[in-house]
Write a protein that holds these residues in place. Structure first.
Motif, short mmCIF file in Angstrom:
data_model
loop_
_atom_site.label_atom_id
_atom_site.label_comp_id
_atom_site.label_asym_id
_atom_site.label_seq_id
_atom_site.Cartn_x
_atom_site.Cartn_y
_atom_site.Cartn_z
N ILE A 1 0.84 -1.21 0.00
CA ILE A 1 0.00 0.00 0.00
C ILE A 1 0.87 1.26 0.00
O ILE A 1 0.64 2.19 -0.76
CB ILE A 1 -0.98 -0.01 1.19
CG1 ILE A 1 -2.03 -1.11 0.98
CG2 ILE A 1 -1.63 1.35 1.39
CD1 ILE A 1 -2.89 -1.38 2.21
N ARG A 2 1.89 1.27 0.86
CA ARG A 2 2.79 2.45 0.92
C ARG A 2 3.50 2.68 -0.40
O ARG A 2 3.60 3.80 -0.89
CB ARG A 2 3.81 2.29 2.05
CG ARG A 2 3.28 2.59 3.42
CD ARG A 2 4.40 2.71 4.45
NE ARG A 2 5.35 1.60 4.41
CZ ARG A 2 5.25 0.49 5.14
NH1 ARG A 2 4.23 0.33 5.95
NH2 ARG A 2 6.15 -0.45 5.05
N TYR A 3 4.03 1.61 -1.00
CA TYR A 3 4.77 1.74 -2.26
C TYR A 3 3.85 2.13 -3.41
O TYR A 3 4.21 2.97 -4.24
CB TYR A 3 5.52 0.44 -2.56
CG TYR A 3 6.42 0.53 -3.76
CD1 TYR A 3 7.50 1.41 -3.78
CD2 TYR A 3 6.23 -0.27 -4.87
CE1 TYR A 3 8.34 1.50 -4.87
CE2 TYR A 3 7.07 -0.20 -5.96
CZ TYR A 3 8.12 0.68 -5.96
OH TYR A 3 8.96 0.76 -7.04
N ALA A 4 2.67 1.55 -3.46
CA ALA A 4 1.72 1.88 -4.53
C ALA A 4 1.27 3.33 -4.43
O ALA A 4 1.02 3.98 -5.44
CB ALA A 4 0.52 0.94 -4.47
N ALA A 5 1.21 3.86 -3.20
CA ALA A 5 0.77 5.25 -3.01
C ALA A 5 1.76 6.25 -3.59
O ALA A 5 1.38 7.38 -3.94
CB ALA A 5 0.56 5.53 -1.53
N THR A 6 3.02 5.87 -3.75
CA THR A 6 4.01 6.80 -4.32
C THR A 6 3.87 6.91 -5.83
O THR A 6 4.39 7.86 -6.41
CB THR A 6 5.45 6.36 -3.99
OG1 THR A 6 5.72 5.13 -4.64
CG2 THR A 6 5.69 6.25 -2.50
N ARG A 7 3.21 5.95 -6.45
CA ARG A 7 2.97 5.95 -7.91
C ARG A 7 4.25 6.17 -8.72
O ARG A 7 4.27 6.94 -9.68
CB ARG A 7 1.92 6.99 -8.27
CG ARG A 7 0.58 6.69 -7.71
CD ARG A 7 -0.47 7.61 -8.27
NE ARG A 7 -1.76 7.22 -7.74
CZ ARG A 7 -2.61 8.07 -7.22
NH1 ARG A 7 -2.34 9.35 -7.16
NH2 ARG A 7 -3.76 7.63 -6.77
N GLY A 8 5.33 5.55 -8.30
CA GLY A 8 6.57 5.63 -9.05
C GLY A 8 7.34 6.93 -8.90
O GLY A 8 8.33 7.14 -9.59
N ARG A 9 6.92 7.81 -8.01
CA ARG A 9 7.63 9.08 -7.83
C ARG A 9 8.89 8.93 -6.99
O ARG A 9 9.71 9.84 -6.95
CB ARG A 9 6.70 10.12 -7.19
CG ARG A 9 5.62 10.64 -8.12
CD ARG A 9 4.85 11.76 -7.46
NE ARG A 9 4.38 11.40 -6.14
CZ ARG A 9 3.13 11.01 -5.85
NH1 ARG A 9 2.24 10.91 -6.80
NH2 ARG A 9 2.80 10.72 -4.63
#
Length: 168
Positions: free
Chosen positions: A123-131
């Motif tokens: 969830i944390r990693y997906a929330a960054t959306r590759g930024r």
């Protein structure tokens, strides 16, 4: 009523909880903390009153050192490991206080912790959306490190550090 002197090097921690700027006379200036630490160690080895000394980091910088690229595999692996450790800890605590066997709470804690760790990391990693696809470590460092001494022993300290510099 007591009055505090403006010089605070060597003061007992907690006596004056308010942040105060350093005071004293400069007796040396160094490019790295390691060099400043070596200078103070030299003073201590030569019976200098090091309780009168303060190391001051001047021109502070926040440095972020990139340690690697983040991928889904690394993120989920780290989440699994973190969750497993926490689950193992909880399972051990539950196992110590359970009336039945201790192995079931440990295995349950390990499995549930791993699942929650992987889920939270995803969830944390997906929330960054590759930024932010990298891992890093942040440090607070200084542009230079000054060694200050109480005025009563500053001249002697400066002489000792000058001799140390000549030897190096």
């Amino acid at each position: 009523m007591t009055t505090a002197t403006p010089f605070t090097a060597g003061a007992t921690p907690g006596v004056n909880a308010l942040p105060t700027p350093p005071s004293g006379w400069p007796i040396g200036s160094y490019a790295t903390y390691e060099e400043a630490q070596r200078a103070v160690d030299h003073l201590a080895d030569n019976d200098f009153p090091v309780a009168d000394v303060t190391i001051v980091g001047v021109e502070p910088m926040i440095v972020e050192r990139v340690t690697g690229r983040l991928t889904w595999g690394r993120v989920l692996g780290a989440g699994a490991a973190s969750g497993a450790w926490f689950g193992l800890f909880v399972g051990l605590l539950l196992g110590m206080f359970s009336t039945g066997g201790a192995i079931a709470p440990i295995i349950t804690g390990l499995l549930v912790g791993t699942v929650f760790g992987v889920t939270a990391a995803a969830i944390r990693y997906a929330a960054t959306r590759g930024r932010r696809d990298f891992a890093s470590v942040t440090q607070l460092v200084a542009g230079r490190y000054d060694v200050l001494s109480h005025p009563r022993s500053a001249e002697r300290g400066k002489d000792m550090l000058t001799k140390l510099a000549w030897r190096s």
